[in-house]
Design an enzyme around this catalytic site. Structure first.
Site, PDB file in Angstrom:
ATOM      1  N   ASP A 111       0.858  -1.258  -0.038  1.00  0.00           N
ATOM      2  CA  ASP A 111       0.156  -0.006  -0.097  1.00  0.00           C
ATOM      3  C   ASP A 111       0.821   1.342  -0.115  1.00  0.00           C
ATOM      4  OD1 ASP A 111      -2.320   1.465   2.251  1.00  0.00           O
ATOM      5  OD2 ASP A 111      -2.184   1.401   0.137  1.00  0.00           O
TER       6      ASP A 111
ATOM      7  N   LEU B 234      -2.950   3.735  -5.476  1.00  0.00           N
ATOM      8  CA  LEU B 234      -3.099   4.781  -4.405  1.00  0.00           C
ATOM      9  C   LEU B 234      -3.632   4.529  -3.240  1.00  0.00           C
ATOM     10  CD1 LEU B 234      -3.618   7.921  -6.772  1.00  0.00           C
ATOM     11  CD2 LEU B 234      -1.482   6.960  -5.999  1.00  0.00           C
ATOM     12  N   ASP B 235      -3.259   5.113  -2.195  1.00  0.00           N
ATOM     13  CA  ASP B 235      -3.834   4.858  -0.741  1.00  0.00           C
ATOM     14  C   ASP B 235      -5.284   5.537  -0.836  1.00  0.00           C
ATOM     15  OD1 ASP B 235      -1.559   3.797   0.296  1.00  0.00           O
ATOM     16  OD2 ASP B 235      -0.840   5.676   1.101  1.00  0.00           O
ATOM     17  N   LYS B 236      -6.037   5.076  -0.109  1.00  0.00           N
ATOM     18  CA  LYS B 236      -7.538   5.485   0.077  1.00  0.00           C
ATOM     19  C   LYS B 236      -7.748   7.095   0.209  1.00  0.00           C
ATOM     20  CE  LYS B 236     -12.033   5.046   2.483  1.00  0.00           C
ATOM     21  NZ  LYS B 236     -12.622   4.197   3.659  1.00  0.00           N
TER      22      LYS B 236
ATOM     23  N   ARG C  23       5.075   9.881   2.749  1.00  0.00           N
ATOM     24  CA  ARG C  23       4.511  10.232   4.270  1.00  0.00           C
ATOM     25  C   ARG C  23       5.450  10.004   5.269  1.00  0.00           C
ATOM     26  NH1 ARG C  23      -1.363   7.230   3.677  1.00  0.00           N
ATOM     27  NH2 ARG C  23      -1.458   7.721   5.955  1.00  0.00           N
TER      28      ARG C  23
END
Length: 557
Positions: A68, A334-336, A451
């Site tokens: 993820d 892509l992440d949520k 991130r």
């Protein structure tokens, strides 16, 4: 479907002389013909090295193995060296007229290669010669073949030892489907694993006796009728007089009818017959979790996923497009909470080609984010535009722009991120009273790389990042979600850079080539690229504007 009994022929069928003209260029493989290899080479542009019968679930299993991450891991990778040519995306993209091809099983599949098993049976001398000569591999090896005494023999056949043949009860008039494929078409099936894979994916048909003419239809085409045909499994037997067919799913101009309503509007940034680029909204997952695949009501997102929205957003490939995927499939994720550009494959060759580009780091992605605080910019990690360009990034090398590089391993793996500040905005809630709009260019695709790099290395977590913001005062910045958007991407076109695609490209006029403004020629003047970009979501500008106004108002008071 029940297994067919051996040598049981339908008396109502009649044998027809098959040639390339009758079937519009379909490959005919007569094993007893001395010109068989020439015929295969003449038809290489039509033959597909792909197995396109994979189901939606198989694609989801591939996705379950992906990390993820903001930048993407690939969906397709070749783990077996024997299957290297099977992942060659160049062959099957040629558009074919399905009216000239025998129908396969089930509907939507068409047979693109026929192999007639001669009535005299299989030539097991090939296997014996290959087995005998395997010890001489390296002495007489030439272009993937070895000299077996009686001529050129494909090296892969040497994997079939006498013990294997005896165990499978292989005789000249009774072979398993994989062994029959190796014997009859060693160029496409040089190994047992390749032949078995084709059977497991449902791409091989076996018809007892000659093909039947479909008298009920106006086109009078030959068909593999279900009563006398099976989708060959690994253990199924093939006998003299049988017809072996290789089938592919070929586009019919429509996607399967959806039984559920359109979940949401998914903006399309670029689209053609081979792939598309869509703009994923923040807060929408790519796929439902494993236990929610059927979209039933529960804790999962149900149909509110990119996967469910794709068939409604995209136009199916034109009729005759080869090796299509039953439903469009995203080749990365892509992440949520992340918004932005996602690549979607419409054909299996495009899926493999795009995935290989991610593996080879040819896809250039740019993200924009808002971080909490002012990231420091040490001189020792500073790069000029020229230095960033030399690293392979899509930056203008002639502009005087400074970049920062983060070289920090994650889980023991190399992780590189280039970034630069774009704007500073005052905020009452931010660390040191400043929010920073930053541009990020990941050179690797580790789990939550962007991130984690900004939070752990720069001590400036992304605004709205509930995982890495550290809590405390940062909680007050979570109200509007994560501020991270994949807003720019550059890649090689998965079709126009292939042999067949280049011919189509050269036949097009400049106005048609560059009509949408997304396709360009690379600096080498040869490679055809797709450049796509989007505006940042409205929440970026409105959030920065509101925070700045509040800070200004407070300072005035």
């Amino acid at each position: 479907m029940s297994k067919l009994s051996p040598k049981k022929y339908d008396s109502s069928v009649r044998r027809k002389t098959i040639n390339n003209n009758d079937l519009g260029g379909i490959i005919i493989n007569h094993s007893h013909s001395s010109s068989a290899s020439k015929k295969r080479r003449m038809n290489d542009s039509i033959a597909s090295s792909y197995n396109s019968a994979s189901t939606e679930q198989s694609f989801h299993r591939l996705f379950s193995m992906m990390k993820d991450c903001e930048d993407t891991d690939t969906v397709v990778s070749s783990t077996n060296s024997d299957d290297a040519s099977e992942d060659d995306p160049f062959e099957p993209e040629e558009r074919m007229d399905t009216l000239t091809l025998p129908k396969g099983m089930p509907d939507g599949f068409y047979v693109v290669k026929l192999i007639e098993v001669p009535m005299e049976g299989f030539d097991l001398k090939t296997l014996k010669s290959s087995s005998k000569s395997s010890s001489d591999h390296g002495k007489g090896e030439k272009n993937g073949h070895i000299d077996g005494g009686g001529g050129s023999v494909v090296v892969g056949l040497s994997s079939l030892s006498k013990e294997n043949l005896d165990r499978s009860a292989i005789t000249s008039d009774n072979c398993t489907a994989p062994v029959a494929l190796m014997l009859m078409d060693p160029e496409e099936y040089p190994s047992l694993s390749r032949a078995r894979k084709a059977c497991r994916k449902g791409n091989i048909l076996v018809r007892r006796g000659p093909l039947r003419i479909d008298d009920e239809k106006m086109d009078k085409r030959e068909i593999f009728d279900p009563k006398h045909t099976v989708r060959a499994r690994v253990g199924d037997r093939v006998y003299p007089g049988d017809i072996i067919g290789k089938q592919l799913r070929i586009g019919d101009g429509c996607y399967p009818s959806m039984t559920h309503p359109k979940p949401f509007d998914l903006p399309v940034v670029y689209e053609d017959d081979h792939f598309a680029i869509v703009n994923k909204p923040a807060g929408v997952p790519m796929y439902p979790p494993k236990n929610n695949q059927d979209g039933k009501q529960g804790k999962g997102p149900g149909r509110m996923t990119v996967r469910s929205a794709l068939p409604f957003a995209l136009t199916p490939p034109r009729v005759g497009t080869m090796a299509i995927i039953r439903r469009p499939v995203s080749v990365h994720r892509l992440d949520k909470p992340t918004s932005g550009l996602v690549l979607v494959a419409k054909t299996k060759p495009a899926m493999v080609h795009l995935s290989q580009q991610f593996v080879n780091r040819k896809v250039k992605k740019t993200y924009t984010a808002i971080v909490n605080g002012i990231p420091d910019e040490p001189t020792e990690t500073r790069l000029s535009s020229q230095q960033a360009y030399d690293l392979g990034l899509d930056v203008p090398k002639d502009k005087d722009i400074c970049w920062q590089i983060i070289d920090q391993t994650l889980e023991g793996k190399s992780a590189l991120t280039l970034w630069r500040p774009l704007e500073y905005v005052k905020s009452l809630k931010a660390k040191d009273g400043i929010l920073t709009l930053v541009e990020l260019k990941p050179m690797t695709g580790r789990h939550h790389q962007l991130r984690r790099h900004m939070s752990q290395v720069k001590a400036c977590p992304l605004v709205g990042d509930s995982i890495y913001d550290g809590g405390g005062n940062a909680v007050h910045l979570r109200e509007r979600g994560l501020f991270l958007c994949s807003n720019k991407i550059i890649l090689e076109h998965p079709y126009y850079n292939t042999d067949i695609g280049k011919k189509e490209w050269l036949s097009m006029g400049d106005e048609e080539k560059y009509a949408n403004g997304k396709i360009r020629l690379a600096e080498d003047g040869v490679t055809i690229q797709v450049h796509a970009s989007i505006e940042l979501p409205n929440k970026f500008r409105s959030f920065l504007s509101n925070e700045g106004e509040r800070a200004s108002k407070f300072s005035e008071e």
